[in-house]
Design an enzyme around this catalytic site. Structure first.
Site, short mmCIF file in Angstrom:
data_model
loop_
_atom_site.label_atom_id
_atom_site.label_comp_id
_atom_site.label_asym_id
_atom_site.label_seq_id
_atom_site.Cartn_x
_atom_site.Cartn_y
_atom_site.Cartn_z
N GLY A 10 44.68 48.89 -2.99
CA GLY A 10 43.48 48.05 -2.89
C GLY A 10 42.50 48.66 -1.92
CB THR A 125 46.71 47.22 4.22
OG1 THR A 125 46.79 45.88 3.72
CG2 THR A 125 47.63 47.31 5.43
CB ILE A 126 42.41 43.56 4.25
CG1 ILE A 126 43.06 43.11 2.94
CG2 ILE A 126 41.17 44.39 3.98
CD1 ILE A 126 42.22 42.11 2.15
CG ASP A 127 47.51 42.63 2.73
OD1 ASP A 127 46.36 42.16 2.58
OD2 ASP A 127 48.27 42.86 1.78
NE ARG A 162 33.54 16.41 -1.20
CZ ARG A 162 32.46 16.90 -1.80
NH1 ARG A 162 31.97 18.06 -1.44
NH2 ARG A 162 31.90 16.22 -2.77
NE ARG A 273 40.74 44.83 -2.04
CZ ARG A 273 41.55 44.81 -3.11
NH1 ARG A 273 42.72 44.22 -3.02
NH2 ARG A 273 41.19 45.38 -4.22
O1 F6P Z 1 47.07 44.52 -0.26
C1 F6P Z 1 45.74 44.17 -0.23
C2 F6P Z 1 45.45 43.04 -1.17
O2 F6P Z 1 44.09 42.76 -1.05
C3 F6P Z 1 46.32 41.80 -0.97
O3 F6P Z 1 45.85 41.02 0.11
C4 F6P Z 1 46.19 41.15 -2.33
O4 F6P Z 1 47.33 40.37 -2.65
C5 F6P Z 1 46.13 42.32 -3.26
O5 F6P Z 1 45.69 43.42 -2.51
C6 F6P Z 1 45.22 42.10 -4.45
O6 F6P Z 1 45.27 43.19 -5.27
P1 F6P Z 1 44.29 43.52 -6.48
O7 F6P Z 1 43.21 44.39 -5.95
O8 F6P Z 1 45.15 44.26 -7.43
O9 F6P Z 1 43.74 42.24 -7.01
#
Ligand code: F6P
Length: 341
Positions: A10, A125-127, A162, A273
């Site tokens: 990603g 990775t953003i994760d 809400r 992202r």
């Molecule tokens: O690993 C980075 C990430 O953005 C995750 O947070 C997410 O689950 C995944 O990639 C989404 O992947 P794709 O780009 O295949 O939709």
């Protein structure tokens, strides 16, 4: 030396800053040449290249995405994939590769190193779920985007009394949700590492409603209720990852039914992202790119650049990918302190 550069998995804000720094240091200080491989591992497998030199990395520092494009191609799942990489590298006169990616891309770099291909890795990775490095670039940007989203959702949730459920990316690690939840002051934060009790969540939202208060629930896309995981479909990628998503809608539906409060769900998804990296991510990505160029120059292959404390160091690539860095339970407790009416 001729060095190939690729970005896999990603995309992530800061990738272009790494490419720029590696190319500039490698060419200016060491006199190396560079070539870009497009679409992650698909590039060296199929010989898809693009020029990479001092000029071609001009004005990309602040650009999100990757000028090299990306894919989730796995050479070890393609018949003859590894041999094709070796053949194309030899034909193009490429001596070494700088692979910029997450656990999957870097997992391939580890295997290729064992198979005789000169690789160094740069973690992205953003994760923020790679081990051996305190932070990965992209994370800070993504957390800022999610925090701003929570800030904005607050005023509208409050105006209408809400509950708004915000689904945040992060696959199996709750870092983004935890940090955005804390920074945005979410009332409930749900992460993959700790199974949640939906009845407890709904009761909590109900109490806040009775006290005349709106509620923001930050939920990680990989979070699951004690009853099990909610998935949109069973689709998997070349690395065997199931496509996530759907938990936000489910949590919102359950809250609406159980707490009888008007509830909305927002899925931030790929918004997190996209776009320009923060200054923190630009600096981190630049430092990692500079170090990667130095590692290749020294022939220090099989290494991943990592941030430890305030230093950029080199560690064996597999130390970054073997074990996923998830949120420790005691860090989650930081967020739980703020679950209150
Ligand atoms: O690993 C980075 C990430 O953005 C995750 O947070 C997410 O689950 C995944 O990639 C989404 O992947 P794709 O780009 O295949 O939709």
């Amino acid at each position: 030396m001729r060095i190939g550069v690729l970005t896999g998995g990603g995309d992530c804000p800061g990738l272009n800053a790494v490419i720029r720094a590696a190319v500039r240091k490698g060419s200016k200080e060491f006199g190396h040449e560079f070539v870009g491989f497009r679409y992650g591992w698909r590039g060296p497998i199929e010989g898809i290249t693009q020029p990479l030199d001092w000029d071609s990395v001009e004005n990309i520092l602040d650009q999100g995405g990757t000028i090299l494009h990306s894919s989730r191609t796995n050479p070890y799942k393609i018949e003859g994939g590894v041999e094709a990489i070796k053949k194309n590298m030899a034909a193009l006169g490429v001596d070494a590769l700088i692979a910029i990616g997450g656990e999957d891309t870097l997992g391939v770099a580890t295997k290729l190193t064992a198979d005789g291909v000169n690789c160094v890795g740069v973690p992205k990775t953003i994760d923020n779920d790679l081990s051996g490095t305190d932070y990965t670039f992209g994370f800070d940007t993504a957390v800022n985007i999610a925090t701003e989203a929570i800030d904005r959702l607050w005023t509208t949730a409050d105006s209408h009394d809400r509950c708004i459920v915000v689904e945040i990316m992060g696959r199996h690690a709750g870092w983004m949700t935890l940090h955005a939840g804390i920074a945005g002051g979410a009332n409930v934060t749900l992460i993959p590492e700790v199974a949640f009790d939906i009845e407890k969540v709904a009761n909590f939202v109900k109490e806040r409603k009775e006290a005349g208060k709106a509620t923001i629930v930050a939920v990680s896309e990989g979070a699951h209720a004690q009853e099990g995981m909610v998935l949109k479909d069973g689709e998997v990628d070349a690395f065997g990852h199931v496509k996530l998503g759907g938990v936000g809608d489910w949590v919102a539906k359950e809250i609406k039914e159980r707490a009888e409060i008007e509830t909305r769900a927002i899925i931030l998804g790929h918004l997190q992202r996209g776009g320009t990296p923060t200054a923190f991510d630009r600096v981190l990505a630049t430092r990692l790119g500079l170090e990667a160029a130095a590692a290749v120059n020294e022939g220090d292959f099989g290494k991943m650049m990592a941030l430890q404390g305030t230093n950029v160091v080199r560690i064996p690539i597999n130390e970054g990918t073997d074990v996923l860095k998830t949120v420790p339970v005691e860090r989650y407790a930081d967020a739980e302190v703020f679950f209150g009416v």
